[in-house]
Design a protein around this motif. Structure first.
Motif, PDB file in Angstrom:
ATOM      1  N   UNK A 394       0.831  -1.204   0.000  1.00 20.38           N
ATOM      2  CA  UNK A 394       0.000   0.000   0.000  1.00 20.38           C
ATOM      3  C   UNK A 394       0.864   1.253   0.000  1.00 20.38           C
ATOM      4  N   UNK A 395       1.930   1.249   0.817  1.00 22.92           N
ATOM      5  CA  UNK A 395       2.832   2.399   0.847  1.00 22.92           C
ATOM      6  C   UNK A 395       3.521   2.596  -0.493  1.00 22.92           C
ATOM      7  N   UNK A 396       4.016   1.501  -1.078  1.00 25.81           N
ATOM      8  CA  UNK A 396       4.713   1.591  -2.370  1.00 25.81           C
ATOM      9  C   UNK A 396       3.775   2.092  -3.458  1.00 25.81           C
ATOM     10  N   UNK A 397       2.513   1.679  -3.408  1.00 21.53           N
ATOM     11  CA  UNK A 397       1.552   2.092  -4.417  1.00 21.53           C
ATOM     12  C   UNK A 397       1.357   3.608  -4.447  1.00 21.53           C
ATOM     13  N   UNK A 402      10.611   3.571  -6.106  1.00 23.65           N
ATOM     14  CA  UNK A 402      11.307   2.899  -5.005  1.00 23.65           C
ATOM     15  C   UNK A 402      12.763   2.743  -5.402  1.00 23.65           C
ATOM     16  N   UNK A 403      13.661   3.142  -4.514  1.00 22.54           N
ATOM     17  CA  UNK A 403      15.100   2.957  -4.713  1.00 22.54           C
ATOM     18  C   UNK A 403      15.578   2.069  -3.576  1.00 22.54           C
ATOM     19  N   UNK A 412       8.051  -6.439  -4.387  1.00 25.50           N
ATOM     20  CA  UNK A 412       6.669  -5.952  -4.308  1.00 25.50           C
ATOM     21  C   UNK A 412       6.443  -4.830  -5.303  1.00 25.50           C
ATOM     22  N   UNK A 413       7.387  -3.898  -5.398  1.00 25.83           N
ATOM     23  CA  UNK A 413       7.253  -2.813  -6.378  1.00 25.83           C
ATOM     24  C   UNK A 413       7.156  -3.368  -7.787  1.00 25.83           C
ATOM     25  N   UNK A 417       4.031  -3.323 -10.587  1.00 27.74           N
ATOM     26  CA  UNK A 417       4.294  -2.557 -11.797  1.00 27.74           C
ATOM     27  C   UNK A 417       4.742  -1.139 -11.519  1.00 27.74           C
ATOM     28  N   UNK A 418       5.221  -0.871 -10.282  1.00 30.99           N
ATOM     29  CA  UNK A 418       5.699   0.466  -9.924  1.00 30.99           C
ATOM     30  C   UNK A 418       7.169   0.614 -10.314  1.00 30.99           C
TER      31      UNK A 418
END
Length: 474
Positions: A394-397, A402-403, A412-413, A417-418
């Protein structure tokens, strides 16, 4: 990967030497130290080895065994000193060079570790364990072909060396030879504790699944479960009911998948299941090769129940999440750093870029890096509030990017598809292959690889330049 000490606590190659009563006392204490060592009472064993050395300070085998105990107790620096003392007294001992190389690997001193293992093989060319440990060091140093040669030599000397055959398989996978590698990886079931299959369920051999329920046995780690969850769609299209086994903190996330019918905890009963397949056997059963990995993303929806909202400022140009440890629980508080783990110290160059809002996704001891460096005003603590992988998703979305190092966050990212930029150390996990800046697993991933002759700061500088290019492009 698993290293093997070339000297286990047991009958020593040489006994401590002293004179008369002192010699007898040294032998008595040494046997006592070995007894504690074999029983896993490391702290006591270390104290007893120290007593022996006061009586017999020139006994190389005592220093070697003391080094083994210290390394097992998470004190690799002291172990290195012990191995060097042992070699100073008895030069050319292959087992001590192997142990020295393993401890140097724990400390991340890959170049020196490779040199130590070279010397171990030079002095013990017929030792399968020396060849095996050298292979691990070479692969970790980015020398996969040399590693494969050493594993092959070890297996030729000892064809039943299952642990070495597993590492040979992993090296083949890293080199992109997936058909051969996954087939060879099946030997892992011969290792103690490595077979996740249930005795009362038929093993799936790739036959038709229409109308059958298949259990995917948990093995590997959290990242592998997320990475291989994509195969549930393939099984589902074959007409199967898909039951997946996983740790509790992954259940909420995986249960959101429309292709997974049921999630069970590791080891829980699985009534109604017809066949089973270990997680790492799925690519072999499905005939997956580098250029046929299912690339459909996102393949995991974001669970919305219980998720928290990030407070992203309207003037923020890029909201970025950072993670620098591989495991879900983060970096361990004690002991050597795992291969590929980083420190927040490595990322500080990025914190000075205007327009970024930074969120830490780090859990465990690594989260303390923020306060240690005084970065509380610049990086928001998010990781410590995440209860499970669904919260992390949820946070990544909500982020733009994300690095991270090789981590659960990266998987998860990618599954969502993030955009994710992953920094990889030399000799990284087989999944990421060699010399590629992209990944066949995650189309949204960009890889920044540290080379053997550069510090992390040089890799992060390339990331900083890439960020500046993004910001300049709007």
């Amino acid at each position: 990967m698993t290293t093997q000490e070339n000297t286990k606590p047991g009958a020593p190659a040489t006994q401590p030497t002293a004179r008369n009563e002192q010699a007898d006392e040294a032998r008595r204490v040494y046997e006592l130290a070995l007894e504690h060592h074999r029983a896993g009472r490391l702290d006591i064993a270390i104290k007893e080895y120290a007593r022996v050395l006061k009586l017999a300070p020139s006994a190389p085998e005592v220093y070697n065994n003391l080094g083994v105990a210290l390394r097992s107790a998470g004190r690799p620096e002291a172990a290195v000193a012990c191995y060097r003392r042992s070699l100073g007294i008895r030069p050319g001992a292959a087992n001590a060079y192997t142990n020295l190389g393993n401890a140097l690997r724990d400390l991340g001193e890959t170049t020196r570790a490779v040199e130590a293992h070279r010397r171990a093989v030079k002095h013990g060319p017929k030792s399968p364990k020396a060849l095996y440990n050298a292979g691990l060091a070479f692969r970790e140093g980015g020398l996969s072909k040399v590693a494969l040669e050493h594993f092959e030599r070890a297996i030729k000397l000892e064809p039943t060396y299952a642990l070495c055959r597993v590492e040979r398989a992993i090296t083949l996978l890293q080199m992109g030879e997936w058909q051969r590698g996954f087939k060879e990886l099946e030997i892992r079931f011969a290792l103690p504790g490595r077979d996740p299959r249930r005795k009362d369920i038929e093993n799936w051999n790739g036959s038709a699944l229409q109308g059958r329920a298949i259990l995917v046995n948990y093995e590997g780690d959290e990242g592998t479960v997320i990475q291989f969850a994509r195969f549930a769609a393939v099984l589902k299209r074959g007409g199967a009911k898909v039951v997946m086994e996983c740790p509790p903190h992954l259940k909420h996330l995986l249960s959101s998948s429309p292709d997974i019918d049921e999630i069970i905890s590791v080891g829980a009963d699985a009534p109604g299941v017809d066949v089973q397949v270990p997680l790492l056997s799925l690519p072999a059963r499905l005939g997956t090769l580098v250029d046929t990995v299912p690339e459909e993303t996102p393949y995991l929806p974001v669970p919305r129940i219980g998720s928290s909202r990030l407070d992203i400022h309207p003037e923020t140009r890029l909201a970025i999440g950072f993670a620098w440890s591989a495991n879900w629980d983060g970096r361990a508080a004690k002991g050597p750093k795992r291969h590929g783990d980083m420190m927040l110290d490595d990322f500080t160059e990025l914190a000075g870029i205007p327009g970024l809002q930074l969120f830490s996704l780090e859990r465990g001891a690594g989260a303390g890096d923020i306060a240690r460096l005084g970065f509380q005003p610049l990086i928001e603590q998010t990781g410590q509030t995440l209860m499970d992988a669904a919260d992390l998703a949820s946070a990544i979305d909500q982020l733009d990017l994300v690095i991270c190092s090789h981590s659960v966050a990266a998987h998860i990212a990618g599954a969502l598809g993030k955009p994710v930029w992953m920094l990889l150390d030399v000799g990284a996990d087989w999944s990421w292959l060699l010399d590629r800046e992209d990944s066949p697993w995650y189309p949204s991933m960009r890889i920044f690889r540290r080379t053997a002759d550069e510090p992390w700061s040089a890799t992060v500088t390339r990331v900083r330049q890439a960020l500046m290019d993004v910001l300049k492009g709007g």
